[in-house]
Design a protein around this motif. Structure first.
Motif, mmCIF file in Angstrom:
data_model
loop_
_atom_site.group_PDB
_atom_site.id
_atom_site.type_symbol
_atom_site.label_atom_id
_atom_site.label_comp_id
_atom_site.label_asym_id
_atom_site.label_seq_id
_atom_site.Cartn_x
_atom_site.Cartn_y
_atom_site.Cartn_z
ATOM 1 N N CYS A 22 13.121 -14.153 -9.100
ATOM 2 C CA CYS A 22 11.747 -14.411 -8.685
ATOM 3 C C CYS A 22 11.343 -13.317 -7.700
ATOM 4 C CB CYS A 22 11.613 -15.781 -8.036
ATOM 5 S SG CYS A 22 12.013 -17.162 -9.131
ATOM 6 N N GLY A 32 7.081 -18.896 -8.893
ATOM 7 C CA GLY A 32 7.975 -18.405 -9.932
ATOM 8 C C GLY A 32 9.137 -19.338 -10.190
ATOM 9 N N ASN A 61 8.473 -14.687 -12.261
ATOM 10 C CA ASN A 61 9.908 -14.609 -12.532
ATOM 11 C C ASN A 61 10.112 -13.758 -13.772
ATOM 12 O OD1 ASN A 61 10.595 -16.338 -15.041
ATOM 13 N ND2 ASN A 61 9.384 -17.783 -13.821
ATOM 14 N N PHE A 169 16.800 -16.702 -9.313
ATOM 15 C CA PHE A 169 15.954 -17.844 -9.684
ATOM 16 C C PHE A 169 16.502 -19.161 -9.155
ATOM 17 C CE2 PHE A 169 14.462 -21.244 -12.388
ATOM 18 C CZ PHE A 169 13.150 -20.917 -12.699
#
Length: 459
Positions: A22, A32, A61, A169
């Protein structure tokens, strides 16, 4: 993995474990991490209509290679001083100079001459570069802002600054929750768990970003796309066969390699295309293409095995000693008893299959017959074991006939898969979606008989 050719010491490092990152301001990162993971290469994109500025909306992302990422500081002159004017992040396996050169060539600073494309267009999409401009992130895109209330920065700060974060992420929301209590210009550069970085540039009012092709995250198999295109053609789950164990296969990797290597040169495929001569900086691409070719060979075997189980095994149960003429009439109908009545019937394919089954290869019209077949003896041995495990005992001549048919099918599929790879600018590098499309875009006979594999629909 090849060692990068340019030895430059990184300023910092962070780790990607999830295969996605992200990016952006904290509220961008939060958005994201709250969105579906983006898959695939960047696409051309029109600006959002309305307003007085040109901006694009992003999910914040992107796919990213798993492993260690290096952060490099790019130094430039600001007034009388030399200071950081940009940052560059690169996976440890890649040559940072090579990657920087590519990005600057495709979409460099919009303030520089010969900077390439400044928006998301066909050129940036083809090169796999994701373009972020000054109005595409930060405070202009407020999504996630209500959930992330950041520590305020004094309005009388004597300098401008720009900041963004890059973070794995899976830990992005935790990254945001820890950093939001600190002023944007006073946050630590590297997150506590090493899975994110916070980058600050002083004396910078506007910020631009460029992402190169984050290759490992790109789904070359294109599962979602091809399955969506042909969702209505999928047989019922009860009709699907397999998946078959790795020890059950018809053609070896060497067999399929030989078929592919003997395919005719496509006029659309340059004899010395740069994509085919990957340099040392593209080691990860080489490994990815090798992985997807291996997956394509596996998928081809799953297709052939399901064909044997769907068509050949029932035929042998019911007609163990019928003549070749009877077999050709039932296995390869001439159109009068087409298994999919009402759909366009390919009479040429039917005649080619019959000719191969009967050993009359010279009568077959397909160009696929121009190359030599895989060696029959080991193929027959593997096929006999597979069929006998299903309680049928084919005669030698029948096995020989089926071998010739399978060789024809494989060469035909590889020809079509190669054309698909050219259409998608992979120039001969076949991936599973190419094999899938070769089956589903050709004839009703192929669709009916070669799409019975469970692995086929899972790719």
């Amino acid at each position: 993995m090849a060692t990068p050719t340019t030895q430059i010491m990184p300023l910092a490092t962070f780790e990607i474990h999830s295969g996605h990152l992200c990016y952006g301001a904290l509220h961008n990162i939060y958005h994201g991490a709250s969105s579906d993971k983006v898959g695939g290469l960047p696409l051309p994109q029109e600006p959002i209509p309305g307003g007085t500025i040109r901006r694009h909306e992003a999910a914040f992302n992107l796919p990213a290679l798993i492993g260690t990422w290096n952060i490099y500081a790019l130094i430039g002159k600001y007034g009388d001083n030399m200071q950081i004017v940009a940052y560059f992040a690169s996976h440890h396996s890649l040559d940072p100079a090579f990657e920087v050169d590519k990005i600057l060539r495709v979409s460099g600073s919009p303030y520089e001459r010969d900077s390439g494309s400044t928006f998301k267009d066909n050129d940036t999409a083809r090169e796999g570069v994701f373009v972020i401009n000054r109005y595409d992130w930060g405070w202009i895109d407020s999504r996630g802002g209500e959930e992330v209330q950041e520590a305020e920065v004094p309005i009388d700060l004597p300098y401008h600054f720009s900041t963004i974060g890059l973070v794995d992420f899976d830990t992005a929301k935790d990254f945001v929750s820890r950093l939001k209590f600190h002023r944007a210009d006073q946050r630590d550069m590297v997150g506590e768990d090493g899975r994110g970085v916070w980058l600050t540039i002083r004396d910078a009012e506007y910020q631009f970003g460029r992402f190169g092709q984050l290759r490992d995250g790109f789904d070359f198999s294109q599962r979602h796309r091809v399955k969506t295109l042909f969702a209505d053609e999928k047989p019922g789950d009860a009709e699907l066969l397999g998946p078959y164990a790795s020890g059950e296969y018809v053609l070896s990797r060497a067999d399929v390699d030989a078929v592919k290597d003997h395919l005719s040169q496509d006029p659309l495929q340059p004899e010395s295309d740069p994509f085919l001569n990957l340099n040392e900086g593209d080691t990860s691409v080489k490994e990815g293409l090798e992985k997807w070719w291996s997956a394509s060979v596996d998928l081809t075997n799953q297709i052939l095995l399901s064909f044997l189980e769907y068509s050949i095994v029932p035929y042998l149960h019911e007609h163990p000693h019928e003549s070749p003429a009877t077999a050709t009439r039932l296995l390869f109908p001439d159109g009068s008893n087409d298994p999919q009545p009402g759909k366009e019937y390919n009479f040429t394919l039917a005649e080619d299959l019959k000719s191969r089954f009967l050993g009359n290869e010279n009568n077959a019209s397909s160009s696929s017959t121009a190359t030599s077949d895989p060696e029959h003896a080991p193929v027959k041995a593997r096929m006999r074991i597979f069929l006998e495990d299903r309680r049928v005992h084919p005669e030698e001549d029948f096995l020989e006939s089926v071998c010739r048919v399978l060789a024809f099918i494989v060469k035909d599929l590889m020809e079509m898969a190669k054309r698909s790879s050219v259409d998608n600018e992979r120039f001969g590098h076949i991936v599973p979606s190419d094999v899938f499309l070769a089956v589903m875009n050709d004839t009703s006979w192929y669709q009916h008989n070669l799409s019975r594999s469970r692995a086929f629909w899972c790719l």
